[in-house]
Design a protein around this motif. Structure first.
Motif, short mmCIF file in Angstrom:
data_model
loop_
_atom_site.label_atom_id
_atom_site.label_comp_id
_atom_site.label_asym_id
_atom_site.label_seq_id
_atom_site.Cartn_x
_atom_site.Cartn_y
_atom_site.Cartn_z
N CYS A 1 55.69 -9.81 36.03
CA CYS A 1 55.60 -8.19 35.41
C CYS A 1 54.10 -7.60 35.96
O CYS A 1 53.17 -8.25 36.28
N PHE A 2 54.48 -6.26 36.35
CA PHE A 2 53.18 -5.41 36.88
C PHE A 2 52.59 -6.10 38.12
O PHE A 2 51.31 -6.30 38.19
N GLY A 3 53.31 -6.80 38.93
CA GLY A 3 52.73 -7.39 40.18
C GLY A 3 51.98 -8.69 39.81
O GLY A 3 51.42 -9.08 40.80
N ARG A 4 52.41 -9.33 38.82
CA ARG A 4 51.80 -10.61 38.80
C ARG A 4 52.64 -11.58 38.09
O ARG A 4 53.54 -11.15 37.55
N GLU A 5 52.37 -12.86 38.26
CA GLU A 5 53.23 -13.77 38.12
C GLU A 5 52.54 -14.86 37.06
O GLU A 5 51.51 -15.38 37.17
N TRP A 6 53.15 -15.12 35.78
CA TRP A 6 52.59 -16.00 34.63
C TRP A 6 53.78 -17.06 34.42
O TRP A 6 54.81 -16.99 34.33
N PRO A 7 53.08 -18.23 34.36
CA PRO A 7 53.77 -19.45 33.95
C PRO A 7 54.46 -19.11 32.35
O PRO A 7 53.66 -18.58 31.60
N VAL A 8 55.61 -19.79 32.21
CA VAL A 8 56.16 -19.64 31.08
C VAL A 8 56.60 -21.07 30.60
O VAL A 8 57.12 -21.76 31.36
N GLU A 9 56.65 -21.16 29.24
CA GLU A 9 57.09 -22.31 28.64
C GLU A 9 58.15 -21.80 27.79
O GLU A 9 58.18 -20.95 26.87
N LEU A 10 59.55 -22.42 27.94
CA LEU A 10 60.68 -22.33 27.05
C LEU A 10 60.50 -23.05 25.68
O LEU A 10 60.39 -24.18 25.77
N LEU A 11 60.29 -22.30 24.48
CA LEU A 11 60.31 -22.91 23.31
C LEU A 11 61.28 -23.34 22.67
O LEU A 11 62.43 -22.52 22.60
N SER A 12 61.66 -24.42 21.91
CA SER A 12 62.74 -24.88 21.21
C SER A 12 63.03 -24.27 20.05
O SER A 12 64.05 -24.11 19.39
N LYS A 13 61.76 -23.58 19.54
CA LYS A 13 61.97 -22.75 18.23
C LYS A 13 60.74 -21.73 18.24
O LYS A 13 59.88 -22.06 19.06
N PRO A 14 60.76 -20.78 17.17
CA PRO A 14 59.78 -19.75 17.29
C PRO A 14 58.67 -20.77 16.74
O PRO A 14 58.48 -21.74 16.20
N PRO A 15 57.33 -20.24 17.46
CA PRO A 15 56.12 -21.04 17.05
C PRO A 15 55.36 -21.05 15.68
O PRO A 15 54.74 -21.98 15.30
N VAL A 16 56.05 -19.95 14.89
CA VAL A 16 55.47 -19.74 13.56
C VAL A 16 56.88 -20.07 12.62
O VAL A 16 57.81 -19.20 12.71
N PRO A 17 56.96 -20.91 11.84
CA PRO A 17 58.03 -21.13 11.06
C PRO A 17 58.23 -19.93 9.89
O PRO A 17 57.39 -19.26 9.60
N VAL A 18 59.46 -19.60 9.70
CA VAL A 18 59.75 -18.59 8.83
C VAL A 18 59.01 -18.75 7.41
O VAL A 18 58.80 -17.89 6.80
N THR A 19 58.99 -20.15 7.05
CA THR A 19 58.52 -20.36 5.75
C THR A 19 57.13 -20.37 5.47
O THR A 19 56.36 -20.55 4.55
#
Length: 178
Positions: A136-154
């Motif tokens: 994005c915007f000419g830069r490349e960033w490492p990405v981690e695919l998460l198995s679930k959102p980092p903050v639980p709904v509860t």
């Protein structure tokens, strides 16, 4: 409002909180069949007036050709807000395997979190996290695919001092805080 510690907040904060919990809105659902977006449990079938657009196609081969995903994007601190929608997610070979729909610097995690889609059907295995990146915007960033959102709904925010009841004395307030 002051008695229960309500304070004004902005749309950036609201957006950051919803993304950390994986809540999808607007762009996160545009052009997605409900089976791809992960919202099937919230869809009611058989409503009066006939089927809704896409209801009868739920078992068609073209449906669910991709799946909703949550990504942690490892940006530099000065670029934490720099991941736009439709930014390509690529694997180590440069092949586009997905894209972002929205992103924000998390209010709880402090990380850049992005919602998006993987271009693989739900029945196929998830791609490896090894070598994933977003451009994005000419830069490349490492990405981690998460198995679930980092903050639980509860998860609920914690406050250091409990809201005071108008009739609560200092001794009672100290007991409640402990």
């Amino acid at each position: 409002a002051a008695a229960v510690e309500l304070r004004p907040f902005g749309s950036y904060a609201l957006n950051a909180l919803r993304i950390e919990k994986g809540f999808k809105l607007g762009a996160d659902l545009d052009f997605a069949h409900y089976t791809e977006a992960g919202i099937a449990p919230f869809v009611k079938h058989g409503k009066p007036g006939g089927p809704f657009v896409g209801e009868l196609a739920q078992d068609a081969p073209s449906v669910a050709a991709r799946r909703a995903a949550v990504f942690a994007v490892h940006t530099a601190a000065d670029a934490a807000w720099s991941v736009p929608s439709d930014a390509p997610i690529r694997d180590r070979t440069g092949t586009t395997i997905g894209f972002t729909t929205s992103a924000a610097r998390g209010a709880v995690t402090g990380q850049t979190i992005a919602l998006g889609f993987l271009l693989t059907p739900p029945h196929e295995p998830l791609p490896s996290n090894d070598g994933l990146s977003v451009e994005c915007f000419g830069r490349e960033w490492p990405v981690e695919l998460l198995s679930k959102p980092p903050v639980p709904v509860t998860a609920k925010p914690t406050c250091k001092t409990p809201p005071r009841d108008a009739g609560m004395d200092n001794e009672t307030a100290a007991t409640v805080a402990a």
